[in-house]
Design an enzyme around this catalytic site. Structure first.
Site, PDB file in Angstrom:
ATOM      1  N   HIS A 131      27.730 -37.167  -1.530  1.00 26.01           N
ATOM      2  CA  HIS A 131      26.844 -38.212  -2.043  1.00 26.01           C
ATOM      3  C   HIS A 131      25.418 -37.952  -1.583  1.00 26.01           C
ATOM      4  O   HIS A 131      25.168 -37.153  -0.672  1.00 26.01           O
ATOM      5  CB  HIS A 131      27.307 -39.599  -1.575  1.00 26.01           C
ATOM      6  CG  HIS A 131      27.268 -39.794  -0.091  1.00 26.01           C
ATOM      7  ND1 HIS A 131      26.125 -40.145   0.589  1.00 26.01           N
ATOM      8  CD2 HIS A 131      28.249 -39.683   0.850  1.00 26.01           C
ATOM      9  CE1 HIS A 131      26.395 -40.257   1.891  1.00 26.01           C
ATOM     10  NE2 HIS A 131      27.679 -39.980   2.079  1.00 26.01           N
ATOM     11  N   CYS A 144      31.123 -37.138   5.675  1.00 29.62           N
ATOM     12  CA  CYS A 144      30.763 -36.888   4.286  1.00 29.62           C
ATOM     13  C   CYS A 144      29.811 -35.699   4.177  1.00 29.62           C
ATOM     14  O   CYS A 144      29.236 -35.236   5.166  1.00 29.62           O
ATOM     15  CB  CYS A 144      30.109 -38.125   3.673  1.00 29.62           C
ATOM     16  SG  CYS A 144      31.278 -39.445   3.286  1.00 29.62           S
TER      17      CYS A 144
END
Length: 328
Positions: A131, A144
């Protein structure tokens, strides 16, 4: 079908990939001498993006934790590289082969204070995703893979659920993937090639977009269809190939193939610049192979011509190879 490079083409994918910093999309020309320098010189938040080099086909993403870089391939051709920030100590990003399970342009973390995760592409159900986010220049996330916002948006637009994402500790990254036979070291003949090193197996991938990779260093041409290798042959190229350039097939008129050089950002190539006959004649390949290849070509096919070797990196190191699942 005969291809050549235009004088002044820069190195690695034409050197004309857009270099963007954040949402400003600051366009610059890159002039480093090798792929390794191109990647190493990116500053946090910057990325390289040239989707027109391979406009169609399956997409794969490779993330190198060692280099803090993400590499994007479409139809087996490298179309982008980005800086990333992965998991910090105690929250390390897992390695392995993942698939995109879920996508959302607007998303917030369920685990970490409702943190914004724009252009989220979920890799695991326990919180690992790619992301847009902050890139300080080192691993800083909770596991992440943070991407520059502009790159995250571009990547989101070319991916689909089920996309393969490979996360590795390794710092050596293949330039073209996933075609391991293309990168094999040494001079041995592939098992299903003839004595001259020619291989033509279109049944391995009966349909899909065509991408052609030509290495002036190896004197080798490789044909990919839908991201899988279906053919290869030795070639001869008159003169030097100083860098890398990309082309697309605009039209076929009888036996004439109209190849246009892709006007990539950072290159001084006028739109609709077509290769001249004398330029096309620089490349020669076996007539039987040329005829077989001509039989499957259609407008939209792309060619990447590079002075780099497909067998080793700029420093002479053997490249890491990623195999497709059906290649064993």
């Amino acid at each position: 079908m005969m291809i050549t490079s235009r004088r002044g083409a820069m190195l690695w994918l034409g050197g004309g990939i857009a270099l963007s910093a954040g949402a400003a999309h600051a366009m610059q020309a890159l002039n480093p001498a090798t792929i390794e320098e191109s990647v190493a010189n990116l500053k946090p938040g910057q990325f390289l993006w040239a989707p027109d080099i391979a406009p169609d086909g399956p997409v794969m993403v490779l993330v190198s934790l060692a280099l803090q870089r993400a590499y994007v391939y479409r139809n087996g051709v490298l179309i982008g590289v980005s800086t990333v920030s992965t998991g910090k100590k105690g929250h390390e990003t897992p390695t392995g082969v993942f698939t995109v399970l879920q996508k959302a342009k607007v998303h917030h973390s369920n685990l970490y204070n409702n943190a914004a995760m724009p252009y989220m592409q979920r890799l695991t159900w326990d919180g690992i995703a790619m992301h847009a986010g902050s890139l300080p220049g080192y691993p800083a996330s909770h596991g992440c893979i943070r991407l520059p916002p502009a790159f995250a948006r571009q990547l989101y637009g070319v991916t689909a659920l089920g996309l393969t994402v490979v996360i590795t500790e390794n710092g050596a990254v293949p330039r073209v993937a996933p075609t391991p036979a293309m990168l094999e070291a040494g001079t041995g003949t592939p098992p299903d090639a003839d004595a001259d090193g020619v291989r033509w197996t279109p049944e391995k991938s009966p349909t899909g977009p065509i991408s052609i990779i030509i290495s002036a260093s190896d004197r080798r041409l490789v044909v990919l269809r839908n991201g899988k290798e279906i053919g290869r042959t030795p070639v001869t190229i008159a003169g030097e190939v100083a860098g890398t350039s990309a082309y697309t097939l605009r039209a076929i008129e009888g036996t004439t193939y109209h190849w246009l050089q892709l006007p990539l950002p950072g290159q001084t190539v006028a739109p609709n610049t077509e290769l001249l006959p004398e330029e096309r004649e620089r490349l020669r390949l076996p007539e039987d192979f040329r005829a077989q290849l001509a039989g499957i070509l259609a407008p939209g096919a792309t060619v990447v011509l590079t002075g780099d070797s497909l067998r080793s990196g700029g420093a002479g190191k053997k490249l890491t190879v990623i195999k497709s699942e059906d290649e064993g």
